[in-house]
Each structure stands twice: as structure tokens, then as C-alpha cells.
Motif scaffolding. Sequence first.
Motif, PDB file in Angstrom:
ATOM      1  N   MET A  95      -7.836  -3.168  -4.447  1.00 44.09           N
ATOM      2  CA  MET A  95      -6.729  -4.007  -3.965  1.00 44.09           C
ATOM      3  C   MET A  95      -5.886  -3.255  -2.936  1.00 44.09           C
ATOM      4  SD  MET A  95      -5.259  -6.174  -7.142  1.00 44.09           S
ATOM      5  CE  MET A  95      -4.895  -4.727  -8.088  1.00 44.09           C
ATOM      6  N   THR A  96      -5.617  -3.934  -1.828  1.00 44.57           N
ATOM      7  CA  THR A  96      -4.801  -3.314  -0.774  1.00 44.57           C
ATOM      8  C   THR A  96      -3.738  -4.305  -0.296  1.00 44.57           C
ATOM      9  OG1 THR A  96      -6.070  -4.159   1.089  1.00 44.57           O
ATOM     10  CG2 THR A  96      -6.863  -2.113   0.088  1.00 44.57           C
ATOM     11  N   ALA A  97      -2.930  -3.826   0.650  1.00 46.24           N
ATOM     12  CA  ALA A  97      -1.890  -4.673   1.231  1.00 46.24           C
ATOM     13  C   ALA A  97      -2.457  -5.682   2.232  1.00 46.24           C
ATOM     14  CB  ALA A  97      -0.856  -3.793   1.925  1.00 46.24           C
TER      15      ALA A  97
ATOM     16  N   LEU B 106      -3.830   9.197   2.909  1.00 47.11           N
ATOM     17  CA  LEU B 106      -2.490   9.396   2.332  1.00 47.11           C
ATOM     18  C   LEU B 106      -1.932  10.761   2.730  1.00 47.11           C
ATOM     19  CD1 LEU B 106      -3.067   7.901  -1.213  1.00 47.11           C
ATOM     20  CD2 LEU B 106      -1.300   7.172   0.374  1.00 47.11           C
ATOM     21  N   ALA B 107      -2.777  11.797   2.652  1.00 49.38           N
ATOM     22  CA  ALA B 107      -2.296  13.150   2.997  1.00 49.38           C
ATOM     23  C   ALA B 107      -1.897  13.227   4.468  1.00 49.38           C
ATOM     24  CB  ALA B 107      -3.361  14.188   2.671  1.00 49.38           C
ATOM     25  N   LEU B 108      -2.520  12.403   5.292  1.00 46.41           N
ATOM     26  CA  LEU B 108      -2.220  12.424   6.734  1.00 46.41           C
ATOM     27  C   LEU B 108      -1.047  11.510   7.110  1.00 46.41           C
ATOM     28  CD1 LEU B 108      -5.855  12.326   8.194  1.00 46.41           C
ATOM     29  CD2 LEU B 108      -4.242  14.236   8.318  1.00 46.41           C
TER      30      LEU B 108
ATOM     31  N   GLU C 235       1.066   4.939   2.552  1.00 41.36           N
ATOM     32  CA  GLU C 235       1.701   4.919   1.222  1.00 41.36           C
ATOM     33  C   GLU C 235       1.894   3.492   0.702  1.00 41.36           C
ATOM     34  OE1 GLU C 235       5.280   6.713   3.197  1.00 41.36           O
ATOM     35  OE2 GLU C 235       6.353   5.476   1.744  1.00 41.36           O
ATOM     36  N   ASP C 236       1.886   2.508   1.609  1.00 43.97           N
ATOM     37  CA  ASP C 236       2.067   1.108   1.189  1.00 43.97           C
ATOM     38  C   ASP C 236       0.750   0.343   1.153  1.00 43.97           C
ATOM     39  OD1 ASP C 236       4.814   1.525   1.197  1.00 43.97           O
ATOM     40  OD2 ASP C 236       4.962   1.028   3.333  1.00 43.97           O
ATOM     41  N   PHE C 237      -0.354   1.015   1.465  1.00 44.86           N
ATOM     42  CA  PHE C 237      -1.613   0.285   1.693  1.00 44.86           C
ATOM     43  C   PHE C 237      -2.413   0.032   0.414  1.00 44.86           C
ATOM     44  CE2 PHE C 237      -6.026  -0.206   3.144  1.00 44.86           C
ATOM     45  CZ  PHE C 237      -5.860  -1.192   4.110  1.00 44.86           C
ATOM     46  N   PHE C 238      -2.492   1.037  -0.466  1.00 47.71           N
ATOM     47  CA  PHE C 238      -3.375   0.922  -1.638  1.00 47.71           C
ATOM     48  C   PHE C 238      -2.598   0.400  -2.840  1.00 47.71           C
ATOM     49  CE2 PHE C 238      -4.946   4.360   1.086  1.00 47.71           C
ATOM     50  CZ  PHE C 238      -6.169   3.818   1.418  1.00 47.71           C
ATOM     51  N   PHE C 239      -3.060  -0.719  -3.394  1.00 47.35           N
ATOM     52  CA  PHE C 239      -2.345  -1.348  -4.516  1.00 47.35           C
ATOM     53  C   PHE C 239      -2.968  -0.997  -5.869  1.00 47.35           C
ATOM     54  CE2 PHE C 239      -0.267  -5.261  -2.281  1.00 47.35           C
ATOM     55  CZ  PHE C 239       0.507  -4.386  -1.535  1.00 47.35           C
TER      56      PHE C 239
END
Length: 284
Positions: free
Chosen positions: A157-159, A129-131, A149-153
Amino acid sequence: MIPAPFEYHSPTSLKEALDLLTSKEDVKLLAGGQSLVPLMKLRLAKPKHIVDLGGIPGLESIREEGDGISIGALATHAEVESSDLLRKRCPLLPQTAATIADVQVRNRGTLGGSLAHADPAGDLPATILALDAQMKTVGPKGERWIKAEDFFFGLLMTALEPDEILTEVKVPVLEHAKTAYLKAAQRASGFAVVGVAACLKLDARGTCEEIAVGVTGVADKAYRAAEVERRLKGKRLDAKLIEVAAYEVCRSIDVVEDINGSKEYRTHLARVYTGRAIEAALSA
Ligand SMILES: Cc1cc2nc3c(=O)[nH]c(=O)nc-3n(C[C@H](O)[C@H](O)[C@H](O)COP(=O)(O)OP(=O)(O)OC[C@H]3O[C@@H](n4cnc5c(N)ncnc54)[C@H](O)[C@@H]3O)c2cc1C
């Protein structure tokens, strides 16, 4: 401690792996097995088919490509930790990988497996996320890129769709950036009770031009500490300013509570480790 019976498949191409993933019922992909196998042994996961990605060539490469560095999903934590390219061009990632568990886990566990598993106490999601990294997936509908930013739900759980394979992670080349990853580790496993990834750039006069702070262990998923970043960007950083900004790391966050720490303790740790990670990055 013995997994339920399953059928083992060892594809040698992504196409073959995708065919298995889409044609079989109840399939799990296997990368390093460091999260999946324990779950299977506890019978918290009982897949009927295991598709081992380990025989697919090229999925572990780490190479510079355009304005970033492309890392195959099967690159192990040890390969990330020891990559000269990453150490020179994107040190935050090896700094983080080096803190994961012990050498046995780092030799088997993979970058892709860690991200796909999305353990809320995993180290790499904070850094990804920081990168502002991007994840590449392949599935029956083709390829797609997903922003960090859209990957971790949420918890595990992920996208990622169930029929998709994470194949690559792209991170930026960090020119003149100052970085650090620090964590308060759970003693037995090394997982983060709180982990903080800090990445910042100063201009010629020492003003903070850019700052990214990724946090893990605190909530049901890793997140960017937006309020901390907002309070520091554009300022000349000193110890007092950093301490006051770090106090905001849990702003609007539902802090988790478990045997490793109460909400109050985690919040305190998050504030302390945010300050320390930013200070460590500054002096890097
Ligand atoms: C004792 C111990 C201590 C640990 N300590 C830490 C620690 O300190 N910090 C930390 O961050 N982690 C820690 N871990 C977890 C470790 O980092 C794992 O390597 C990681 O979580 C999972 O990676 P893996 O390659 O082993 O994935 P696997 O266990 O093989 O897979 C995990 C999940 O991801 C899915 N998956 C794997 N690869 C892909 C892919 N390419 N595409 C789509 N789905 C995929 C699998 O289907 C499965 O659901 C620890 C593990 C152990 C056993």
C-alpha cells in the motif's frame, strides 16, 4: 499458472495511459511485470485491463537536474545499477539495485514498479527513505510530488491513488556522503529478510554530521531507524557506539514473523545488519 483473461493496451503517451486508467474498470498498470505477472498467474490479481507503460517514451531517463538526479519510473534495476551518473553522484541507489534478485529480474523490473508495488521485503524502499527521495505522479487532477516518508503506507500500500501513475523519482546528489546497502537475502528470491541502507556524512574532524538509516524486511513497510540515527548524529563513530545504537533498530516497530524468520531472529538480524551497514558506509 495461467492468468485470467484480460485486455492488453499499449499507450504511447502518458495522456493516453491516463485516459485508459480513468475510463476503464479494473485496470492495472504494467511496468516490468516482475511482481504483477506472478500475482496474475497465481490469480491473486485478475485485472480486466492491462495498461503497459513500456511504450511511453522518456520514462526511463536518468539525468542530473538542479540539485538532484531525476530517474524515470521505468528505469530498470539494471539501468540504475549501471548508471555512471548515479554511481558517481548517488551511489546508494546502484548499490541497492545491484542486490536485487538476478540479472533477468533486474533487466525487466523497474524502479517505479518496485516502489508502487511496496513489497515489505523489497530493497529499494529502504534506500528511497534513506535518501529522502521524492516521487512525482500524474493523475486526472494533475501532477504532485510525494516525499518518501509519506509514500509507503503498509503491505503493498502506498500514497498512490488508483488513477495516478508514478512517473519520476528524484534523489539528491550526495556530495562526500558515505553509503552502503546490505541485506540478509532470502535464498531463493533474493528478497530482503532484512535489508539496511546507510547514508552518512562526517565533518572534517570525523564527527557524524548527518546520518540516515532505512530498513526493509522487518515490518509491514520500510522505515527510517530514527532512534539509531539520533544516537549517532553529532558523535564520533566507533564500533562500540555503533553496536549500541544498532540495538535500537526495532524500537517501536511491530516486527513481522513468517517462514523466513521469527520476530526474535529478524530483530537480531536487523541489529547485526544495521551495525554492518553503518560500518560498511564508514569504510566506503
Ligand atoms: C524471482 C524474483 C525475485 C525478486 N527478487 C527481488 C529482490 O531481491 N529484491 C526486490 O526488491 N525485488 C525483487 N523482486 C521484485 C522486482 O524487483 C520487481 O521488479 C518489482 O517489485 C516490481 O517492478 P516491476 O517493474 O516489475 O513492476 P510490475 O510487476 O509491472 O508492477 C508492480 C505493481 O506496481 C504497479 N506499477 C508499476 N509501475 C507503476 C507506475 N509507474 N505507476 C503506478 N503503478 C505502477 C503495477 O500496476 C503493479 O501493481 C523479485 C521478483 C522476482 C520475480
